[in-house]
Scaffold this motif. Sequence first.
Motif, PDB file in Angstrom:
ATOM      1  N   SER A 166       7.381  67.706  13.437  1.00 18.70           N
ATOM      2  CA  SER A 166       7.175  66.308  13.832  1.00 18.70           C
ATOM      3  C   SER A 166       8.381  65.820  14.614  1.00 18.70           C
ATOM      4  O   SER A 166       9.525  66.244  14.368  1.00 18.70           O
ATOM      5  CB  SER A 166       6.988  65.430  12.588  1.00 18.70           C
ATOM      6  OG  SER A 166       6.940  64.065  12.945  1.00 18.70           O
TER       7      SER A 166
ATOM      8  N   ASP B 156       0.418  64.712   4.673  1.00 17.74           N
ATOM      9  CA  ASP B 156      -0.411  64.452   3.496  1.00 17.74           C
ATOM     10  C   ASP B 156       0.470  64.582   2.251  1.00 17.74           C
ATOM     11  O   ASP B 156       0.877  65.686   1.879  1.00 17.74           O
ATOM     12  CB  ASP B 156      -1.567  65.451   3.453  1.00 17.74           C
ATOM     13  CG  ASP B 156      -2.493  65.219   2.267  1.00 17.74           C
ATOM     14  OD1 ASP B 156      -2.184  64.346   1.425  1.00 17.74           O
ATOM     15  OD2 ASP B 156      -3.519  65.921   2.171  1.00 17.74           O
TER      16      ASP B 156
ATOM     17  N   ARG C 186     -14.208  73.692   4.401  1.00 19.06           N
ATOM     18  CA  ARG C 186     -13.675  73.117   5.634  1.00 19.06           C
ATOM     19  C   ARG C 186     -14.626  73.203   6.818  1.00 19.06           C
ATOM     20  O   ARG C 186     -14.673  72.292   7.634  1.00 19.06           O
ATOM     21  CB  ARG C 186     -12.338  73.778   5.981  1.00 19.06           C
ATOM     22  CG  ARG C 186     -11.211  73.271   5.099  1.00 19.06           C
ATOM     23  CD  ARG C 186      -9.875  73.803   5.511  1.00 19.06           C
ATOM     24  NE  ARG C 186      -8.836  73.329   4.602  1.00 19.06           N
ATOM     25  CZ  ARG C 186      -7.605  73.793   4.591  1.00 19.06           C
ATOM     26  NH1 ARG C 186      -7.255  74.741   5.429  1.00 19.06           N
ATOM     27  NH2 ARG C 186      -6.705  73.314   3.747  1.00 19.06           N
TER      28      ARG C 186
ATOM     29  N   LYS D 120      -0.188  67.195  -0.423  1.00 16.79           N
ATOM     30  CA  LYS D 120       0.225  68.575  -0.134  1.00 16.79           C
ATOM     31  C   LYS D 120       1.700  68.789  -0.499  1.00 16.79           C
ATOM     32  O   LYS D 120       2.072  69.800  -1.092  1.00 16.79           O
ATOM     33  CB  LYS D 120      -0.005  68.863   1.349  1.00 16.79           C
ATOM     34  CG  LYS D 120       0.548  70.198   1.836  1.00 16.79           C
ATOM     35  CD  LYS D 120      -0.211  71.370   1.238  1.00 16.79           C
ATOM     36  CE  LYS D 120       0.141  72.672   1.930  1.00 16.79           C
ATOM     37  NZ  LYS D 120       1.578  73.042   1.842  1.00 16.79           N
TER      38      LYS D 120
ATOM     39  N   ASN E 213       1.775  80.597   6.645  1.00 13.65           N
ATOM     40  CA  ASN E 213       0.564  79.980   6.090  1.00 13.65           C
ATOM     41  C   ASN E 213       0.015  80.739   4.881  1.00 13.65           C
ATOM     42  O   ASN E 213      -1.130  80.595   4.512  1.00 13.65           O
ATOM     43  CB  ASN E 213      -0.552  79.866   7.136  1.00 13.65           C
ATOM     44  CG  ASN E 213      -0.184  78.899   8.236  1.00 13.65           C
ATOM     45  OD1 ASN E 213       0.716  78.086   8.074  1.00 13.65           O
ATOM     46  ND2 ASN E 213      -0.865  78.991   9.350  1.00 13.65           N
TER      47      ASN E 213
ATOM     48  N   THR F  59       5.892  72.821   7.287  1.00 13.64           N
ATOM     49  CA  THR F  59       4.607  72.136   7.275  1.00 13.64           C
ATOM     50  C   THR F  59       4.445  71.290   8.529  1.00 13.64           C
ATOM     51  O   THR F  59       5.423  70.989   9.219  1.00 13.64           O
ATOM     52  CB  THR F  59       4.479  71.244   6.016  1.00 13.64           C
ATOM     53  OG1 THR F  59       3.186  70.664   5.976  1.00 13.64           O
ATOM     54  CG2 THR F  59       5.520  70.137   6.026  1.00 13.64           C
ATOM     55  N   GLU F  60       3.214  70.907   8.809  1.00 15.40           N
ATOM     56  CA  GLU F  60       2.949  70.012   9.930  1.00 15.40           C
ATOM     57  C   GLU F  60       2.172  68.782   9.475  1.00 15.40           C
ATOM     58  O   GLU F  60       1.873  67.913  10.272  1.00 15.40           O
ATOM     59  CB  GLU F  60       2.161  70.740  11.020  1.00 15.40           C
ATOM     60  CG  GLU F  60       0.829  71.304  10.543  1.00 15.40           C
ATOM     61  CD  GLU F  60       0.132  72.106  11.621  1.00 15.40           C
ATOM     62  OE1 GLU F  60       0.433  71.905  12.808  1.00 15.40           O
ATOM     63  OE2 GLU F  60      -0.714  72.940  11.269  1.00 15.40           O
ATOM     64  N   THR F  61       1.861  68.726   8.222  1.00 17.71           N
ATOM     65  CA  THR F  61       1.071  67.612   7.701  1.00 17.71           C
ATOM     66  C   THR F  61       1.977  66.554   7.082  1.00 17.71           C
ATOM     67  O   THR F  61       3.095  66.850   6.667  1.00 17.71           O
ATOM     68  CB  THR F  61       0.063  68.088   6.641  1.00 17.71           C
ATOM     69  OG1 THR F  61      -0.693  66.977   6.181  1.00 17.71           O
ATOM     70  CG2 THR F  61       0.767  68.730   5.458  1.00 17.71           C
TER      71      THR F  61
END
Length: 366
Positions: free
Chosen positions: A291, A269, A108, A272, A245, A265-267
Amino acid sequence: MEQAFTETIKVVLKKHFGKQSEEVFENSQLLQYLNQKTKSANRGAKARGSFANLYAIYVLVEDYLANDFQNRKGEYTDYEGALYTKLFQRQKTLPFGNKLQNHALNNRVNAEFQKFFPTSGHTPILRNLETNRYWINEKLLIYKDLNLSKTIIEIIDEYIKAKQDAFQKFIQTCETLQEIENSEPQKVQSFILGLLAPNIDARLFEIVSYAILKYYYHDQVIYFGFELDKLSKENLKLYKTGRTNANDGGIDFVMKPLGRFFQVTETLDVKKYFLDIDKTERYPITFVIKSEKTTQELLDKLRNNAIEWYSAKAIVEKYMACIEGIINISTLIERYKTVVQQGYLNEILSEIIKQSKIEFNYEVNF
């Protein structure tokens, strides 16, 4: 780009490099990267931290200094490299680092660095996958004849201190609000509502989500048993399964006695989400998503992304069927208001304080 913590970076550089400090700051890509990654330092505890990527750089530069390579010019190229296991364990001993995973060291940092500096011929971390040895890219540590290794460590130390101070103030604010919960409940309610926002630190969002959902469900009753005339009565109870996390297989909360799984979660994707579902052998999961999009918008987004990624609709629908529910920010706010009306405001605040102290090692680090 100048941000609040930039001034701290420049103070450190001036102490080490005097009149050359501004030139060093402007021309060092590694310093510019640190400047980008420390933006949350002066934004309080609610702003997302960048510990993973900063700590990956920190432990490698620390290893560089421990071996005195800053005074052994030209010898670092012959160094066998630092062992991954040693670096990874060192990360976990740093403040807020005990739950960090291996992504920053492995990819990353380099991937993000390349986004910031697409024309750069260098990446910060070098590694040998066969020997599992790692190096900091010395070319990014040196500007002209100046070695930046000590300043890198000092800058990250200052960032850690700023974040520690911010979390200490956050805890103190929570404890102060506890004292006025009866006399000024609106202040307490507004404070907690302020923690339910898209830009809030992911760990705080998970903690607040847990506190709200714990008391939202705990008065709900279920009857179960093996015989109709011998049913047992039990309140729903939500358990937090570990640190935020954490690499725990995709289970953040578990509800007893239903055995319902929750993942925060905040993604968006889709890979995931489907990975979390695979980790639990396609056991149904309720996703708590940071969100403001509606639950239908979120479901549509996930399905559309999945269709783009997977060619077979049957596979997509099989995965989508495992999404037992979606709880977005507006749902959390509604449930929070319900719980407050039921008289559990102080309990929610107490839970936030308790979980925050555990999460941020308050007793150890502050």
